[in-house]
Design a protein around this motif. Structure first.
Motif, mmCIF file in Angstrom:
data_model
loop_
_atom_site.group_PDB
_atom_site.id
_atom_site.type_symbol
_atom_site.label_atom_id
_atom_site.label_comp_id
_atom_site.label_asym_id
_atom_site.label_seq_id
_atom_site.Cartn_x
_atom_site.Cartn_y
_atom_site.Cartn_z
ATOM 1 N N LEU A 168 39.574 42.207 38.583
ATOM 2 C CA LEU A 168 40.748 42.299 39.443
ATOM 3 C C LEU A 168 40.876 41.125 40.395
ATOM 4 O O LEU A 168 41.962 40.559 40.571
ATOM 5 C CB LEU A 168 40.689 43.614 40.225
ATOM 6 N N THR A 169 39.769 40.731 41.027
ATOM 7 C CA THR A 169 39.844 39.685 42.037
ATOM 8 C C THR A 169 40.017 38.285 41.453
ATOM 9 O O THR A 169 40.168 37.317 42.209
ATOM 10 C CB THR A 169 38.606 39.736 42.953
ATOM 11 N N SER A 170 40.028 38.165 40.126
ATOM 12 C CA SER A 170 40.357 36.871 39.519
ATOM 13 C C SER A 170 41.864 36.718 39.319
ATOM 14 O O SER A 170 42.323 35.688 38.808
ATOM 15 C CB SER A 170 39.647 36.694 38.176
ATOM 16 N N TRP A 171 42.637 37.755 39.721
ATOM 17 C CA TRP A 171 44.086 37.672 39.548
ATOM 18 C C TRP A 171 44.610 36.342 40.108
ATOM 19 O O TRP A 171 44.213 35.897 41.188
ATOM 20 C CB TRP A 171 44.801 38.820 40.280
ATOM 21 N N GLY A 172 45.505 35.740 39.341
ATOM 22 C CA GLY A 172 46.187 34.531 39.773
ATOM 23 C C GLY A 172 45.552 33.237 39.327
ATOM 24 O O GLY A 172 46.178 32.177 39.419
ATOM 25 N N SER A 173 44.325 33.288 38.808
ATOM 26 C CA SER A 173 43.629 32.045 38.454
ATOM 27 C C SER A 173 44.325 31.287 37.336
ATOM 28 O O SER A 173 44.146 30.073 37.195
ATOM 29 C CB SER A 173 42.185 32.357 38.051
ATOM 30 N N ASP A 174 45.146 31.976 36.534
ATOM 31 C CA ASP A 174 45.855 31.343 35.424
ATOM 32 C C ASP A 174 47.348 31.174 35.707
ATOM 33 O O ASP A 174 48.095 30.750 34.823
ATOM 34 C CB ASP A 174 45.670 32.161 34.146
ATOM 35 N N GLY A 205 32.831 40.853 44.858
ATOM 36 C CA GLY A 205 32.733 40.364 46.224
ATOM 37 C C GLY A 205 32.764 38.857 46.332
ATOM 38 O O GLY A 205 33.212 38.311 47.354
ATOM 39 N N ALA A 206 32.323 38.148 45.282
ATOM 40 C CA ALA A 206 32.315 36.689 45.309
ATOM 41 C C ALA A 206 33.726 36.110 45.263
ATOM 42 O O ALA A 206 33.920 34.926 45.545
ATOM 43 C CB ALA A 206 31.495 36.142 44.137
ATOM 44 N N GLU A 207 34.721 36.922 44.913
ATOM 45 C CA GLU A 207 36.089 36.434 44.757
ATOM 46 C C GLU A 207 37.036 36.929 45.840
ATOM 47 O O GLU A 207 38.254 36.730 45.736
ATOM 48 C CB GLU A 207 36.636 36.853 43.383
ATOM 49 N N ARG A 221 47.698 50.358 55.675
ATOM 50 C CA ARG A 221 48.197 50.836 54.377
ATOM 51 C C ARG A 221 47.287 50.439 53.220
ATOM 52 O O ARG A 221 47.453 50.945 52.102
ATOM 53 C CB ARG A 221 49.614 50.325 54.149
ATOM 54 N N VAL A 222 46.353 49.525 53.452
ATOM 55 C CA VAL A 222 45.325 49.222 52.453
ATOM 56 C C VAL A 222 44.149 50.145 52.736
ATOM 57 O O VAL A 222 43.587 50.140 53.829
ATOM 58 C CB VAL A 222 44.892 47.750 52.520
ATOM 59 N N MET A 223 43.788 50.943 51.761
ATOM 60 C CA MET A 223 42.828 52.013 51.995
ATOM 61 C C MET A 223 41.442 51.474 52.355
ATOM 62 O O MET A 223 40.995 50.464 51.792
ATOM 63 C CB MET A 223 42.730 52.910 50.762
ATOM 64 N N PRO A 224 40.751 52.144 53.274
ATOM 65 C CA PRO A 224 39.413 51.713 53.698
ATOM 66 C C PRO A 224 38.350 52.131 52.690
ATOM 67 O O PRO A 224 37.482 52.968 52.953
ATOM 68 C CB PRO A 224 39.240 52.433 55.046
ATOM 69 N N HIS A 225 38.412 51.546 51.526
ATOM 70 C CA HIS A 225 37.565 51.945 50.398
ATOM 71 C C HIS A 225 37.397 50.712 49.504
ATOM 72 O O HIS A 225 38.358 50.237 48.908
ATOM 73 C CB HIS A 225 38.248 53.093 49.642
ATOM 74 N N VAL A 226 36.180 50.195 49.454
ATOM 75 C CA VAL A 226 35.882 49.007 48.649
ATOM 76 C C VAL A 226 34.819 49.373 47.628
ATOM 77 O O VAL A 226 33.734 49.841 47.997
ATOM 78 C CB VAL A 226 35.390 47.846 49.530
ATOM 79 N N HIS A 227 35.147 49.178 46.362
ATOM 80 C CA HIS A 227 34.162 49.431 45.305
ATOM 81 C C HIS A 227 33.730 48.082 44.723
ATOM 82 O O HIS A 227 34.532 47.362 44.120
ATOM 83 C CB HIS A 227 34.741 50.316 44.205
ATOM 84 N N LEU A 228 32.466 47.745 44.938
ATOM 85 C CA LEU A 228 31.949 46.441 44.551
ATOM 86 C C LEU A 228 31.350 46.464 43.146
ATOM 87 O O LEU A 228 30.589 47.377 42.796
ATOM 88 C CB LEU A 228 30.866 45.991 45.538
ATOM 89 N N ASP A 252 26.417 40.604 53.633
ATOM 90 C CA ASP A 252 27.268 39.890 54.578
ATOM 91 C C ASP A 252 28.710 40.365 54.484
ATOM 92 O O ASP A 252 29.362 40.608 55.515
ATOM 93 C CB ASP A 252 27.181 38.384 54.309
ATOM 94 N N LEU A 253 29.232 40.503 53.270
ATOM 95 C CA LEU A 253 30.617 40.944 53.092
ATOM 96 C C LEU A 253 30.825 42.325 53.708
ATOM 97 O O LEU A 253 31.775 42.542 54.471
ATOM 98 C CB LEU A 253 30.972 40.963 51.606
#
Length: 392
Positions: A168-174, A205-207, A221-228, A252-253
């Motif tokens: 997901l976090t690579s979105w936009g690279s292309d 997390g690296a992205e 409005r962005v939910m406080p929930h991060v799945h790494l 660190d993140l």
């Protein structure tokens, strides 16, 4: 009977299965298995799903797509229950199914939350993973396409959108200008000011870019929930997995996010028994659960996947792998119990789902008041925990 689609595996498969239903419409007597191949267990479940579907629909045409249709192509094609395979990269192409193009976005079928695919494929080469073989290189949907999809879901009354992708976090690279995921999230929030909830599926997390971090840290409005997509807590194992973060990077993140937004809930994918994992490495895997405060844990016993570099490394005994996976799950369960208890007596806004349950913003499971319609946002003040679920 009309088309029937069975989805296995990740949230991206769920999103694609919904699009498939819209694409295939009222196709006659067709069963589709949207398969998964992330582990050997996922392949086994795919085979079971194929057999069950054939038993239930003996006269239907049964086609298999998804990652297992790529990674296990010959084995699945040889199953007597299977009539054909559809390439995973072509499964949303009407030509692959010999049907007329469907309007984009697809029909919304009354789900309480919308899984919106923004990206597919992966350009990385983690040594344990076959997903690039099943999904191909990273491909991003444009901002306009994503906004179009979300608009249809919001028009149908959906109160939560979950952005999904293989990486997901690579979105936009292309895409032109190589935008980052934070820019897409900003565009969504600006275009749809009435959207109550935007949630992310698993992220690397690296992205995480600065804009995305800022939203996760401060945007209500962005939910406080991060799945790494963490995978391990030991640096040598991470290096042998060919991950791009270290243990310290993950700490660190999460530390920086918690400093800005203390209520944020952390989830993580963790692999037990990766090749060469010794007791010290396993101990590091256990300890990072507590250090990160992991309360949404997906623990996977290492699964040897064909053609991957990790399959050629010295393997850990299967009995040890199972025992270590159980210990990881027990640790996550202990963290989760304490976390749920901390919710008691505090008002929570809960998105109601079918069956009388729902999820709070941090994805805590909550029993909603009887008669609450699915899709409604309702306030609940939990007083107890029953079978792992908060209830008033």
């Amino acid at each position: 009977m009309t088309v029937e689609v069975h989805s296995l595996g990740c949230r991206l498969n769920l999103a694609e299965s919904e699009r498939l239903r819209g694409l295939l419409g009222e196709a006659e007597n067709l069963v589709v298995i949207n398969s998964c191949a992330v582990t050997s267990e996922a392949v086994r479940q795919t085979r079971q799903a194929i057999r069950r579907a054939r038993k239930a629909r003996p006269d239907a045409r049964l086609l298999v797509t998804g990652c297992a249709a790529e990674v296990e192509r010959e084995a699945l094609a040889a199953m007597p229950e299977v009539d054909g395979l559809i390439a995973n990269t072509a499964k949303l192409d009407p030509r692959a199914w010999n049907v007329a193009p469907a309007p984009r976005p697809p029909e919304v079928r009354g789900y309480t939350r919308a899984f919106v695919q923004v990206q597919n494929g992966c350009d990385h080469a983690c040594t344990f993973c076959v997903i690039p073989q099943g999904r191909g290189p990273s491909r991003s949907h444009t901002v306009a396409e994503v906004l179009e999809d979300i608009a249809v879901h919001l028009d149908a009354g959906v109160n939560e959108v979950i952005l999904t992708g293989v990486d997901l976090t690579s979105w936009g690279s292309d895409l032109p200008g190589t935008p980052r995921l934070g820019a897409l999230a900003e565009a969504i929030l600006a275009r749809f000011p009435a959207l109550p909830r935007l949630r992310l599926s698993s992220i690397d997390g690296a992205e995480v870019d600065d804009a995305l971090f800022a939203l996760l840290a401060s945007e209500a409005r962005v939910m406080p929930h991060v799945h790494l997509s963490l995978q391990h807590g030991h640096n040598l194992m991470l290096k042998r997995m060919k991950r791009r973060h270290s243990r310290a990077d993950a700490l660190d993140l999460v530390g920086r996010l918690r400093a800005r937004r203390p209520e944020i809930a952390i989830g993580a994918d963790l692999i037990a028994g990766f090749p060469t994992e010794d007791e010290d490495a396993h101990a590091a895997n256990l300890s990072i659960i507590e250090e990160l405060g992991v309360v949404h844990g997906h623990v996977f016993p290492y699964s040897q996947r064909p053609g991957t570099p990790a399959a050629r490394m010295p393997q850990v005994d299967r009995r040890i792998i199972r025992a270590r996976a159980a210990q990881l799950r027990e640790k996550v369960a202990s963290m989760r119990d304490s976390w749920l208890a901390a919710h008691l007596g505090k008002p929570l806004w809960v998105l109601a789902e079918r069956g009388g349950s729902g999820h709070a913003a941090d994805f805590a499971p909550v029993r909603v008041p009887p008669g609450t319609p699915p899709g409604a946002l309702v306030e609940v003040v939990p007083a107890r925990i029953v079978e792992g679920m908060l209830e008033a």
